[in-house]
Write an enzyme that holds these catalytic residues in place. Sequence first.
Site, PDB file in Angstrom:
ATOM      1  N   ASP A   1      98.674  64.240  25.694  1.00 40.27           N
ATOM      2  CA  ASP A   1      97.696  63.161  25.518  1.00 40.27           C
ATOM      3  C   ASP A   1      96.355  63.605  26.107  1.00 40.27           C
ATOM      4  O   ASP A   1      96.298  64.204  27.171  1.00 40.27           O
ATOM      5  CB  ASP A   1      98.183  61.879  26.201  1.00 40.27           C
ATOM      6  CG  ASP A   1      97.417  60.657  25.753  1.00 40.27           C
ATOM      7  OD1 ASP A   1      97.986  59.797  25.056  1.00 40.27           O
ATOM      8  OD2 ASP A   1      96.203  60.548  26.090  1.00 40.27           O
ATOM      9  N   ILE A   2      95.285  63.288  25.392  1.00 38.73           N
ATOM     10  CA  ILE A   2      93.945  63.730  25.808  1.00 38.73           C
ATOM     11  C   ILE A   2      93.468  62.986  27.063  1.00 38.73           C
ATOM     12  O   ILE A   2      92.600  63.465  27.783  1.00 38.73           O
ATOM     13  CB  ILE A   2      92.942  63.537  24.639  1.00 38.73           C
ATOM     14  CG1 ILE A   2      91.732  64.445  24.787  1.00 38.73           C
ATOM     15  CG2 ILE A   2      92.526  62.080  24.492  1.00 38.73           C
ATOM     16  CD1 ILE A   2      90.881  64.520  23.521  1.00 38.73           C
TER      17      ILE A   2
ATOM     18  N   ASN B   1     103.606  51.770  21.203  1.00 44.37           N
ATOM     19  CA  ASN B   1     102.844  50.549  20.994  1.00 44.37           C
ATOM     20  C   ASN B   1     102.755  50.242  19.502  1.00 44.37           C
ATOM     21  O   ASN B   1     102.567  51.152  18.690  1.00 44.37           O
ATOM     22  CB  ASN B   1     101.435  50.704  21.579  1.00 44.37           C
ATOM     23  CG  ASN B   1     101.454  50.921  23.080  1.00 44.37           C
ATOM     24  OD1 ASN B   1     102.254  50.310  23.784  1.00 44.37           O
ATOM     25  ND2 ASN B   1     100.603  51.799  23.563  1.00 44.37           N
TER      26      ASN B   1
ATOM     27  N   GLU C   1      96.284  51.816  19.505  1.00 40.18           N
ATOM     28  CA  GLU C   1      94.920  52.254  19.181  1.00 40.18           C
ATOM     29  C   GLU C   1      94.886  53.183  17.983  1.00 40.18           C
ATOM     30  O   GLU C   1      93.978  53.105  17.161  1.00 40.18           O
ATOM     31  CB  GLU C   1      94.292  52.954  20.392  1.00 40.18           C
ATOM     32  CG  GLU C   1      93.984  52.002  21.537  1.00 40.18           C
ATOM     33  CD  GLU C   1      93.454  52.728  22.764  1.00 40.18           C
ATOM     34  OE1 GLU C   1      93.209  53.950  22.683  1.00 40.18           O
ATOM     35  OE2 GLU C   1      93.304  52.066  23.800  1.00 40.18           O
ATOM     36  N   VAL C   2      95.835  54.094  17.908  1.00 42.55           N
ATOM     37  CA  VAL C   2      95.846  55.068  16.809  1.00 42.55           C
ATOM     38  C   VAL C   2      96.915  54.644  15.804  1.00 42.55           C
ATOM     39  O   VAL C   2      98.098  54.551  16.147  1.00 42.55           O
ATOM     40  CB  VAL C   2      96.128  56.495  17.332  1.00 42.55           C
ATOM     41  CG1 VAL C   2      96.162  57.485  16.180  1.00 42.55           C
ATOM     42  CG2 VAL C   2      95.088  56.907  18.368  1.00 42.55           C
TER      43      VAL C   2
ATOM     44  N   HIS D   1     103.460  56.935  17.169  1.00 36.88           N
ATOM     45  CA  HIS D   1     103.585  57.902  18.259  1.00 36.88           C
ATOM     46  C   HIS D   1     104.405  57.286  19.379  1.00 36.88           C
ATOM     47  O   HIS D   1     104.321  56.099  19.647  1.00 36.88           O
ATOM     48  CB  HIS D   1     102.220  58.363  18.784  1.00 36.88           C
ATOM     49  CG  HIS D   1     101.266  57.266  19.103  1.00 36.88           C
ATOM     50  ND1 HIS D   1     100.583  56.573  18.130  1.00 36.88           N
ATOM     51  CD2 HIS D   1     100.871  56.727  20.287  1.00 36.88           C
ATOM     52  CE1 HIS D   1      99.818  55.661  18.688  1.00 36.88           C
ATOM     53  NE2 HIS D   1      99.985  55.719  20.014  1.00 36.88           N
TER      54      HIS D   1
ATOM     55  N   HIS E   1     104.825  57.670  23.438  1.00 38.42           N
ATOM     56  CA  HIS E   1     104.305  58.237  24.676  1.00 38.42           C
ATOM     57  C   HIS E   1     105.500  58.588  25.552  1.00 38.42           C
ATOM     58  O   HIS E   1     106.409  57.766  25.709  1.00 38.42           O
ATOM     59  CB  HIS E   1     103.482  57.205  25.458  1.00 38.42           C
ATOM     60  CG  HIS E   1     102.267  56.691  24.763  1.00 38.42           C
ATOM     61  ND1 HIS E   1     100.987  57.077  25.108  1.00 38.42           N
ATOM     62  CD2 HIS E   1     102.111  55.780  23.769  1.00 38.42           C
ATOM     63  CE1 HIS E   1     100.109  56.431  24.359  1.00 38.42           C
ATOM     64  NE2 HIS E   1     100.770  55.632  23.531  1.00 38.42           N
TER      65      HIS E   1
HETATM   66  P1  5GP Z   1      98.037  53.948  21.649  1.00 37.42           P
HETATM   67  O1  5GP Z   1      97.189  52.988  22.421  1.00 37.42           O
HETATM   68  O2  5GP Z   1      97.666  53.973  20.188  1.00 37.42           O
HETATM   69  O3  5GP Z   1      99.507  53.744  21.873  1.00 37.42           O
HETATM   70  O4  5GP Z   1      97.760  55.366  22.269  1.00 37.42           O
HETATM   71  C1  5GP Z   1      96.921  56.314  21.680  1.00 37.42           C
HETATM   72  C2  5GP Z   1      96.872  57.517  22.610  1.00 37.42           C
HETATM   73  O5  5GP Z   1      96.272  58.587  21.911  1.00 37.42           O
HETATM   74  C3  5GP Z   1      96.059  57.301  23.891  1.00 37.42           C
HETATM   75  O6  5GP Z   1      96.893  57.530  25.024  1.00 37.42           O
HETATM   76  C4  5GP Z   1      94.930  58.328  23.782  1.00 37.42           C
HETATM   77  O7  5GP Z   1      94.592  58.914  25.025  1.00 37.42           O
HETATM   78  C5  5GP Z   1      95.499  59.340  22.805  1.00 37.42           C
HETATM   79  N1  5GP Z   1      94.502  60.029  22.007  1.00 37.42           N
HETATM   80  C6  5GP Z   1      93.482  59.470  21.320  1.00 37.42           C
HETATM   81  N2  5GP Z   1      92.763  60.401  20.671  1.00 37.42           N
HETATM   82  C7  5GP Z   1      93.367  61.589  20.946  1.00 37.42           C
HETATM   83  C8  5GP Z   1      93.083  62.932  20.551  1.00 37.42           C
HETATM   84  O8  5GP Z   1      92.147  63.234  19.814  1.00 37.42           O
HETATM   85  N3  5GP Z   1      93.914  63.898  21.022  1.00 37.42           N
HETATM   86  C9  5GP Z   1      94.962  63.608  21.844  1.00 37.42           C
HETATM   87  N4  5GP Z   1      95.742  64.628  22.250  1.00 37.42           N
HETATM   88  N5  5GP Z   1      95.267  62.347  22.231  1.00 37.42           N
HETATM   89  C10 5GP Z   1      94.470  61.357  21.790  1.00 37.42           C
END
Ligand code: 5GP
Length: 122
Positions: free
Chosen positions: A36-37, A94, A102-103, A107, A109
Site C-alpha cells: 500500500d502506498i 471495504n 476509495e478505489v 482489494h 488489505h
Molecule cells: P480503500 O479505502 O479503497 O479500501 O483503500 C484503498 C487503498 O489504496 C488505500 O489504503 C490507499 O493508500 C491505496 N492506494 C491508493 N492509490 C494507490 C496507488 O497508486 N498505489 C498503491 N500501492 N496503493 C494505493
Amino acid sequence: MKHSLYDPNNIFAKIIRGEIPCNKLDECPHTLTFLDINPQAPIHVLIIPKGSYVDMNDFSSRASIEEQAAFIAAIGRAAKLTGAFEGGYRIISNVGGFGHQEVPHLHAHLLGGESIGPIRLR
Ligand code: 5GP
C-alpha cells in the site's frame, strides 16, 4: 444489491496494465499483491484480482470459482511472504459508501507487524 459499472481507469486497473508502477510482492495468473502506498501498519499490503471486479459483492457474484480460490490463496501467501503469519494480522475489504471504499477495484488489505487494535474504529 446495486452494482456500479466497473471503471477501467481506476488506479488499480492501471497498475494491473503496468501503466503505473507498484511495489510488487507476489503475482499469479489471477491475482497481484503489492505494498500500500500509504501504509497504516508496519505491514500493509493489498491483494487484488486481475479481473475487473468493483468489490466483494461483484467478485462473489461473477468471478469463477478458480478466481475466487486464487484470491484466497493469494491472501494466504501474502501473510507468509510479509511475515504477518506468525504474529497475527487483519484482513479488510471495504465495500461501497458505508465501507469507505476509495478505489473501485476489489482489494483486500492485509495489516500486521504490530497490534492492529479493536475491530471497530470509532
Ligand atoms: P480503500 O479505502 O479503497 O479500501 O483503500 C484503498 C487503498 O489504496 C488505500 O489504503 C490507499 O493508500 C491505496 N492506494 C491508493 N492509490 C494507490 C496507488 O497508486 N498505489 C498503491 N500501492 N496503493 C494505493
